[in-house]
Scaffold this motif. Sequence first.
Motif, mmCIF file in Angstrom:
data_model
loop_
_atom_site.group_PDB
_atom_site.id
_atom_site.type_symbol
_atom_site.label_atom_id
_atom_site.label_comp_id
_atom_site.label_asym_id
_atom_site.label_seq_id
_atom_site.Cartn_x
_atom_site.Cartn_y
_atom_site.Cartn_z
ATOM 1 N N GLU A 277 0.827 -1.243 -0.070
ATOM 2 C CA GLU A 277 0.032 -0.083 -0.005
ATOM 3 C C GLU A 277 0.883 1.203 -0.071
ATOM 4 O OE1 GLU A 277 -3.294 0.115 3.009
ATOM 5 O OE2 GLU A 277 -4.110 -1.720 1.886
ATOM 6 N N ARG A 278 2.016 1.248 0.532
ATOM 7 C CA ARG A 278 2.864 2.527 0.429
ATOM 8 C C ARG A 278 3.603 2.625 -0.531
ATOM 9 N NH1 ARG A 278 6.375 3.291 5.874
ATOM 10 N NH2 ARG A 278 6.687 5.261 4.571
ATOM 11 N N SER A 279 4.511 1.386 -1.138
ATOM 12 C CA SER A 279 5.246 1.731 -2.243
ATOM 13 C C SER A 279 4.513 1.803 -3.683
ATOM 14 C CB SER A 279 6.478 0.660 -2.190
ATOM 15 O OG SER A 279 6.041 -0.507 -2.360
ATOM 16 N N ARG A 280 3.371 0.796 -3.563
ATOM 17 C CA ARG A 280 2.524 0.785 -4.828
ATOM 18 C C ARG A 280 3.544 -0.066 -6.085
ATOM 19 N NH1 ARG A 280 -2.495 0.712 -5.076
ATOM 20 N NH2 ARG A 280 -2.888 1.803 -6.837
ATOM 21 N N ALA A 281 4.252 -0.787 -5.432
ATOM 22 C CA ALA A 281 5.263 -1.307 -6.398
ATOM 23 C C ALA A 281 4.749 -2.717 -7.152
ATOM 24 C CB ALA A 281 6.740 -1.641 -5.662
ATOM 25 N N ILE A 282 4.922 -2.583 -8.254
ATOM 26 C CA ILE A 282 4.805 -4.003 -8.968
ATOM 27 C C ILE A 282 5.891 -4.083 -10.189
ATOM 28 C CG2 ILE A 282 2.132 -3.670 -9.313
ATOM 29 C CD1 ILE A 282 2.711 -2.560 -12.048
ATOM 30 N N ARG A 283 6.042 -5.411 -10.479
ATOM 31 C CA ARG A 283 7.039 -5.930 -11.304
ATOM 32 C C ARG A 283 6.565 -6.086 -12.671
ATOM 33 N NH1 ARG A 283 9.746 -10.978 -8.552
ATOM 34 N NH2 ARG A 283 7.422 -11.149 -7.498
ATOM 35 N N VAL A 284 7.196 -5.413 -13.515
ATOM 36 C CA VAL A 284 6.829 -5.680 -15.143
ATOM 37 C C VAL A 284 7.911 -6.403 -15.692
ATOM 38 C CG1 VAL A 284 6.280 -4.300 -17.268
ATOM 39 C CG2 VAL A 284 5.524 -3.534 -14.791
ATOM 40 N N GLN A 285 7.613 -7.579 -16.366
ATOM 41 C CA GLN A 285 8.626 -8.347 -16.936
ATOM 42 C C GLN A 285 8.499 -8.458 -18.562
ATOM 43 O OE1 GLN A 285 8.270 -12.785 -16.894
ATOM 44 N NE2 GLN A 285 10.049 -12.705 -15.617
ATOM 45 N N THR A 287 9.213 -9.926 -22.156
ATOM 46 C CA THR A 287 9.681 -10.896 -23.056
ATOM 47 C C THR A 287 9.138 -10.938 -24.554
ATOM 48 O OG1 THR A 287 8.066 -12.285 -22.055
ATOM 49 C CG2 THR A 287 10.145 -12.637 -20.965
ATOM 50 N N THR A 288 9.643 -11.742 -25.292
ATOM 51 C CA THR A 288 9.619 -11.525 -26.593
ATOM 52 C C THR A 288 7.825 -12.091 -26.733
ATOM 53 O OG1 THR A 288 11.560 -12.547 -27.186
ATOM 54 C CG2 THR A 288 9.601 -12.537 -28.947
ATOM 55 N N GLY A 289 7.196 -11.174 -27.205
ATOM 56 C CA GLY A 289 5.666 -11.251 -27.693
ATOM 57 C C GLY A 289 4.869 -11.146 -26.529
ATOM 58 N N GLU A 290 5.245 -10.698 -25.243
ATOM 59 C CA GLU A 290 4.391 -10.395 -24.155
ATOM 60 C C GLU A 290 4.920 -9.603 -23.086
ATOM 61 O OE1 GLU A 290 2.582 -13.848 -22.027
ATOM 62 O OE2 GLU A 290 4.787 -14.382 -21.239
ATOM 63 N N VAL A 291 4.073 -8.902 -22.224
ATOM 64 C CA VAL A 291 4.449 -8.301 -21.088
ATOM 65 C C VAL A 291 3.673 -8.830 -19.893
ATOM 66 C CG1 VAL A 291 4.590 -5.963 -19.924
ATOM 67 C CG2 VAL A 291 5.230 -6.185 -22.215
ATOM 68 N N LYS A 292 4.462 -9.034 -18.769
ATOM 69 C CA LYS A 292 3.968 -9.839 -17.472
ATOM 70 C C LYS A 292 3.940 -8.790 -16.338
ATOM 71 C CE LYS A 292 4.465 -14.769 -18.128
ATOM 72 N NZ LYS A 292 5.038 -15.918 -17.404
ATOM 73 N N VAL A 293 2.876 -8.489 -15.890
ATOM 74 C CA VAL A 293 2.831 -7.609 -14.628
ATOM 75 C C VAL A 293 2.468 -8.492 -13.421
ATOM 76 C CG1 VAL A 293 2.422 -5.473 -15.559
ATOM 77 C CG2 VAL A 293 0.642 -6.706 -14.960
ATOM 78 N N PHE A 294 3.360 -8.446 -12.236
ATOM 79 C CA PHE A 294 2.958 -9.018 -11.061
ATOM 80 C C PHE A 294 3.259 -8.367 -9.707
ATOM 81 C CE2 PHE A 294 6.367 -10.682 -13.337
ATOM 82 C CZ PHE A 294 7.483 -11.062 -12.502
ATOM 83 N N SER A 295 2.631 -8.802 -8.682
ATOM 84 C CA SER A 295 2.780 -8.078 -7.487
ATOM 85 C C SER A 295 2.554 -9.222 -6.316
ATOM 86 C CB SER A 295 1.968 -6.945 -7.157
ATOM 87 O OG SER A 295 0.473 -7.322 -7.169
#
Length: 381
Positions: A277-285, A287-295
Amino acid sequence: MEFTVSKTDLVRELSLSQGVVEKKTTIPILSNVLLEASGDRLFLTATDLELGLRTSCPAKVKKEGSGTIPAKRLLDYVRLLPDADINVKFAENHWASLTCGRSRTRIAGMSRESFPELPPMPEAVAQIPTRQLTAMIARTMFAISMEESRFTLNGALLLLGDNGLTMVATDGHRLAYVHRASSEASNGHAAYRALVPRKAMGEIAKLGDDPESKVSFGGDDNHLFFEFGPRLLITRKLTGNFPDYERVLPQDNIHIARLSTSEVKGAIERVAQFADERSRAIRVQFTTGEVKVFSSALETGESEESVPAEYSGPDLEIGFNAQYLLDFLRAIPQDKMEFALKDQKSAGELKPGQAPPGEAEAAKPAGEQEQYRYVVMPMRI
């Protein structure tokens, strides 16, 4: 002073003044709106000493004069009256009597003698299309710093020149840059540079309700002036040196991912529900043909989504503040967007997707080209 004014006109102009009137102040007169009846118009003025608004509406003036009334109380009361003409009469003791149909009310006012004088509008530097100015504000205002200690970042840099209009805002973690090359904006005038406070930008966006109109823009040593027909907004300039934004704009982000704006926005909105809740950080990956977001967060859970993308660069995984990405994605109308990258430690740059040449030319008036760049610093996760 005595005049008669339409309830609809009075409510409209009083509503515009509410964003300017100082709500919590040690100077009582700043909570009031100045009413001045002259000729066949009623002039309304509000100020908090940093920002001032002068508007007017038609009125039947029986006796010219001026007086001040608490702005919020007047608006709250007038809103509740029936749609009819309101007669307003000021007495010698500064009390105002309002009559509308069978309603009769007296409101305690104050002498206009202690109401601050607003500076007059100087000669206009340029005529800026309202549609253009409000669009630029919508794409930069969210990047302005909320930290009062960094006062030079509490507004946006406005640059007017022969090549058009530029607006830049940053809070040190991200930067929004919009440049509109327009023959209309510069009017052949000399270059002009000023820092526009955040609060003033919000009021400009409210006043720009006619997209086909133009704003007369001017400035003196201490103030900026934005004239929308019968309405004049005056704001104090911010002082200080704005950062050298050109050094921040990436030059070598050569790896580009092209995505659907709605798809990536939806994915980030859902994944962000499980971010810290404070940092609002997510990871964005990427790769060829796609983008993944996860937290993931120990207390709430974890989420992952993938979005198809045109991307053929190296595999990269970068941490970003989800809110910063969403601010950009919600500000652009384009169906496609581009994410330009260099490596995991460098700032990412987001841009609206480029429309096909034929569509791009049809969408914009002749002589106008817009460049929108949004730079976001990466986060360590």
